[in-house]
Design a protein around this motif. Structure first.
Motif, PDB file in Angstrom:
ATOM      1  N   GLN A  92      -4.639 -22.807 -76.982  1.00  0.00           N
ATOM      2  CA  GLN A  92      -4.197 -23.148 -75.629  1.00  0.00           C
ATOM      3  C   GLN A  92      -4.839 -24.442 -75.153  1.00  0.00           C
ATOM      4  OE1 GLN A  92      -4.853 -19.793 -72.963  1.00  0.00           O
ATOM      5  NE2 GLN A  92      -4.096 -18.358 -74.506  1.00  0.00           N
ATOM      6  N   ASN A  93      -6.115 -24.616 -75.462  1.00  0.00           N
ATOM      7  CA  ASN A  93      -6.806 -25.836 -75.052  1.00  0.00           C
ATOM      8  C   ASN A  93      -6.291 -27.056 -75.786  1.00  0.00           C
ATOM      9  OD1 ASN A  93      -9.453 -25.682 -73.199  1.00  0.00           O
ATOM     10  ND2 ASN A  93      -9.015 -23.687 -74.108  1.00  0.00           N
ATOM     11  N   TYR A 131      -5.840 -33.788 -81.114  1.00  0.00           N
ATOM     12  CA  TYR A 131      -5.432 -32.481 -80.600  1.00  0.00           C
ATOM     13  C   TYR A 131      -4.636 -31.647 -81.604  1.00  0.00           C
ATOM     14  CZ  TYR A 131      -7.216 -34.426 -76.302  1.00  0.00           C
ATOM     15  OH  TYR A 131      -8.038 -34.996 -75.362  1.00  0.00           O
ATOM     16  N   THR A 177     -13.431 -23.028 -71.381  1.00  0.00           N
ATOM     17  CA  THR A 177     -13.401 -23.803 -72.622  1.00  0.00           C
ATOM     18  C   THR A 177     -12.762 -25.165 -72.403  1.00  0.00           C
ATOM     19  OG1 THR A 177     -13.265 -21.768 -73.931  1.00  0.00           O
ATOM     20  CG2 THR A 177     -12.603 -23.806 -75.017  1.00  0.00           C
ATOM     21  N   TRP A 178     -11.702 -25.202 -71.598  1.00  0.00           N
ATOM     22  CA  TRP A 178     -11.014 -26.472 -71.329  1.00  0.00           C
ATOM     23  C   TRP A 178     -11.965 -27.476 -70.682  1.00  0.00           C
ATOM     24  CZ3 TRP A 178      -8.964 -29.345 -67.066  1.00  0.00           C
ATOM     25  CH2 TRP A 178      -7.978 -30.275 -67.422  1.00  0.00           C
ATOM     26  N   SER A 191     -15.873 -20.233 -77.674  1.00  0.00           N
ATOM     27  CA  SER A 191     -14.626 -19.715 -77.110  1.00  0.00           C
ATOM     28  C   SER A 191     -14.481 -18.220 -77.362  1.00  0.00           C
ATOM     29  CB  SER A 191     -13.427 -20.454 -77.711  1.00  0.00           C
ATOM     30  OG  SER A 191     -13.514 -21.838 -77.460  1.00  0.00           O
ATOM     31  N   PRO A 222      -9.987 -19.564 -71.503  1.00  0.00           N
ATOM     32  CA  PRO A 222      -9.265 -20.842 -71.555  1.00  0.00           C
ATOM     33  C   PRO A 222      -9.754 -21.880 -70.558  1.00  0.00           C
ATOM     34  CG  PRO A 222      -7.722 -18.998 -71.709  1.00  0.00           C
ATOM     35  CD  PRO A 222      -9.060 -18.411 -71.403  1.00  0.00           C
ATOM     36  N   TRP A 223      -9.986 -21.474 -69.296  1.00  0.00           N
ATOM     37  CA  TRP A 223     -10.379 -22.461 -68.297  1.00  0.00           C
ATOM     38  C   TRP A 223     -11.760 -23.021 -68.562  1.00  0.00           C
ATOM     39  CZ3 TRP A 223      -7.521 -25.207 -65.247  1.00  0.00           C
ATOM     40  CH2 TRP A 223      -6.283 -24.720 -64.817  1.00  0.00           C
ATOM     41  N   LEU A 271      -5.425 -30.072 -73.470  1.00  0.00           N
ATOM     42  CA  LEU A 271      -6.435 -31.122 -73.446  1.00  0.00           C
ATOM     43  C   LEU A 271      -5.863 -32.542 -73.351  1.00  0.00           C
ATOM     44  CD1 LEU A 271      -9.220 -29.874 -75.892  1.00  0.00           C
ATOM     45  CD2 LEU A 271      -9.520 -30.533 -73.508  1.00  0.00           C
TER      46      LEU A 271
END
Length: 484
Positions: free
Chosen positions: A271-272, A96, A57-58, A263, A54-55, A276
């Motif tokens: 989650q992103n 999003y 990818t974010w 990812s 997650p981090w 985002l």
């Protein structure tokens, strides 16, 4: 020409060079800690081994979505056109939910089939080599001017530092080439952390200090009132349709889709999509820099220089150098992902099977960057901007094959090819008639105004897909594992 300030230049060189060194050495560092893993495989170089959580990818998705030219072009548009330049905000809000609903499905298909590009997914869905090729070529054509804009972003800040000629741009190109060649997707994934932190610092300090320097936010808006802080009559329709078309196009580009496919899981993407929108808050603050430039007395006909001139006029030299380095690093990260995305299309979809796909991808990414460099060196920057807008029209024509192809409705490859061809011809034709502008005037009696050219051409594309599907329904069964 600006006078070279050694403090500004020194800080700029330090942060820019440090980012390149860190990114270029990441594969070597990973090799030390993952001795049993082939860190030089094609999937490692092009998709980071599909292991980004997650981090990472974010930061990666945000890093290649919010580019250096975003930091330069959005405030420049607000500086020149006022509130109309804020259309980038609603479009990032619209995109999003699209990511949340659609991209996990694409990820599952790509993971199940080992796909690395949009063209791979489309080929698996429609079993058509012709459709695979046109999707790959469309992505390649659309992303090339995007890379050129990142180099223009670097050149803009280098010019603001006072360095003459094109030698600094060529040095930046060589740095980008080494950074991408050696680090692969892990390089921008890691240095996206550095890029975002630098931009956050620059923007947060700017929106705090500059209003204090110019008399507060009330004085800022009073000074900027002549720059149109609200939309003019007739701007509402193009504002809304540009936002919608930009949202639909944003994650069709090879570089944004590459970040998604790298990812670790579909849940990571969801989650992103939730977190985002934090980038949109920063984007709104970045857009405000256009108004702040008016309040600070910045007067220039070259709107691309608005942000660098603003930073240099308000901040001490060392911090102005830091801010300009943040913009340059903000070009380096997405440009690397764009080159990797383009290389994936060529290696996977346009060339025959390769004995050494990593080497082929590296060479292809290098050639793509050379093409972007030639565009910057020999074309007016405005042409690169216009071509990028035209690239948005091109990439939208892949929407039916990639996104509607997720449905269980039986569309044929012939329908998708027809829609793509007609939509592309109409879109390019309308752009050409309008001087490569992204909006087209229509007049349908009571309904008239300017509408996004990309949205119009996409509507024509989808209409042709529906017409051909009705006239000649698809007879083949839906291939296994191509719908969710």
């Amino acid at each position: 020409m600006n006078t070279i300030n050694p403090w500004a230049l020194g800080v700029f060189v330090f942060f820019f060079a440090a980012t390149i060194v860190v990114g270029s050495s990441i594969q070597w560092i990973r090799g030390l800690f993952h001795a049993k893993r082939d860190t030089n495989s094609h999937e490692e170089w092009s998709l980071g081994g599909r292991e980004f959580g997650p981090w990472v990818t974010w930061f990666l998705v945000g890093g290649d979505f919010y580019t250096a030219y975003t930091v330069i072009a959005v405030p420049a548009l607000v500086y020149a056109a006022g509130a109309y330049g804020f259309f980038a905000l609603p479009y990032t809000i619209i995109v999003y939910p699209f990511i949340f609903l659609v991209m996990p499905k694409l990820w599952k298909l790509a993971r199940a089939g080992g796909h690395a590009t949009a063209a791979d997914i489309v080929k698996a869905r429609f079993n058509s080599r012709a459709l695979e090729v046109v999707i790959a070529l469309t992505g390649l054509v659309a992303v090339m001017p995007y890379i050129a804009l990142q180099l223009i972003g670097i050149r803009t800040v280098v010019q603001a530092l006072g360095l003459p000629g094109d030698l600094p741009l060529i040095i930046a190109f060589i740095s980008l080439a080494a950074y991408t060649w050696l680090g692969g997707l892990h390089a921008p994934a890691l240095t996206a952390f550095i890029k975002d932190i630098m931009i956050y610092i620059a923007v947060l300090v700017a929106v705090t200090v500059i209003p204090l320097h110019t008399g507060g936010y009330s004085a800022l808006f009073a000074t900027a009132a002549h720059a149109d802080t609200v939309l003019k009559t007739g701007q509402g329709l193009p504002y809304a349709t540009l936002a919608l078309s930009s949202a639909l196009a944003a994650f069709l580009y090879p570089h944004t889709l590459t970040g998604i496919l790298a990812s670790r899981s579909a849940d990571t993407i969801k989650q992103n999509a939730v977190f985002l929108p934090a980038y949109t808050i920063v984007l709104g603050l970045i857009a405000m820099l256009g108004f702040m430039a008016h309040a600070a007395g910045i007067n220039t006909t070259n709107t691309s220089m608005v942000v660098p001139l603003l930073f240099q006029s308000v901040f001490p030299a060392w911090f102005a150098g830091f801010c300009l380095a943040a913009i340059a690093v903000g070009a380096l990260v997405p440009a690397a992902v764009m080159a990797i995305g383009a290389a994936n299309l060529v290696t996977n979809n346009l060339l025959p099977a390769q004995a050494n796909p990593v080497r082929t991808s590296r060479i292809t990414a290098f050639i793509v960057k050379i093409g972007a460099l030639i565009c910057v060196l020999f074309l007016n920057a405005q042409f690169a901007i216009d071509f990028q807008l035209l690239g948005g029209v091109f990439i939208l024509q892949t929407f039916p094959a990639l996104i509607l192809g997720l449905l269980r409705v039986r569309f044929s490859a012939a329908a998708m090819l027809t829609g793509w061809a007609v939509g592309t011809v109409f879109g390019v034709g309308m752009c050409w008639m309008d001087g490569l502008k992204p909006i087209h005037p229509i007049n349908l009696g009571l309904f008239s105004g300017n509408i996004s050219t990309g949205l119009l051409s996409l509507a024509i594309n989808i209409a042709m897909v529906a017409l051909v599907s009705v006239m000649a329904p698809a007879k083949q069964n839906i291939p296994a594992k191509t719908t969710v």
